[in-house]
Design an enzyme around this catalytic site. Structure first.
Site, mmCIF file in Angstrom:
data_model
loop_
_atom_site.group_PDB
_atom_site.id
_atom_site.type_symbol
_atom_site.label_atom_id
_atom_site.label_comp_id
_atom_site.label_asym_id
_atom_site.label_seq_id
_atom_site.Cartn_x
_atom_site.Cartn_y
_atom_site.Cartn_z
ATOM 1 N N ALA A 105 28.781 11.421 -1.017
ATOM 2 C CA ALA A 105 29.731 10.990 -0.001
ATOM 3 C C ALA A 105 29.356 9.566 0.382
ATOM 4 O O ALA A 105 28.179 9.189 0.337
ATOM 5 C CB ALA A 105 29.667 11.897 1.225
ATOM 6 N N CYS A 106 30.350 8.778 0.722
ATOM 7 C CA CYS A 106 30.117 7.417 1.204
ATOM 8 C C CYS A 106 30.911 7.264 2.493
ATOM 9 O O CYS A 106 32.125 7.512 2.515
ATOM 10 C CB CYS A 106 30.553 6.392 0.162
ATOM 11 N N VAL A 107 30.222 6.877 3.551
ATOM 12 C CA VAL A 107 30.833 6.834 4.869
ATOM 13 C C VAL A 107 30.590 5.476 5.508
ATOM 14 O O VAL A 107 29.456 4.979 5.512
ATOM 15 C CB VAL A 107 30.222 7.938 5.769
#
Length: 127
Positions: A105-107
């Site tokens: 995931a990239c946030v």
């Protein structure tokens, strides 16, 4: 279940009340790594690519201390200050995970510890 705290001097010491990683059974939970040079204790001052590389090198050192490698990472989370830098961060990340691609995931976040631009945490299997 036995828990084992993992620590290495080849990665920065925790900047708060937490461990670099905790081994629970055969799963290793790696705390978020920020771009601190473990030899100097200083933040990497440079490009987002240099910061990302330092995060990944720090993670790699903790993984090795636990007896595993990047090849056994099953999940990564990348926290970034500016989504416009995603492509540049992703290019460096791809150098470390070229054939093995863990879930990720990239946030984008408003702020990270020490006002860094990127932080990376991981979960890995220890065989």
């Amino acid at each position: 279940m036995d828990l084992k705290v993992i620590h290495t001097d080849k990665a920065p010491a925790a900047v708060g009340p937490y461990s670099q990683a905790v081994l629970a059974g055969n799963l290793l939970f790696l705390s978020g790594q920020i771009p601190i040079n473990p030899a100097t204790g200083e933040l990497v001052q440079g490009s987002i690519e240099e910061e990302t590389k330092q995060c990944l090198e720090n993670a790699k050192a903790v993984l090795e201390e636990a007896g595993t490698t990047l090849e056994n990472v099953i999940k990564a989370t990348v926290f970034i200050k500016d989504m416009d830098q995603f492509g540049r961060i992703n290019a460096v990340y791809g150098e470390y995970f070229s054939t093995h691609k863990p879930a990720r995931a990239c946030v984008e976040v408003a702020r990270l510890p020490k006002d860094v631009n990127v932080e990376i945490e991981m979960i890995a299997v220890v065989k």
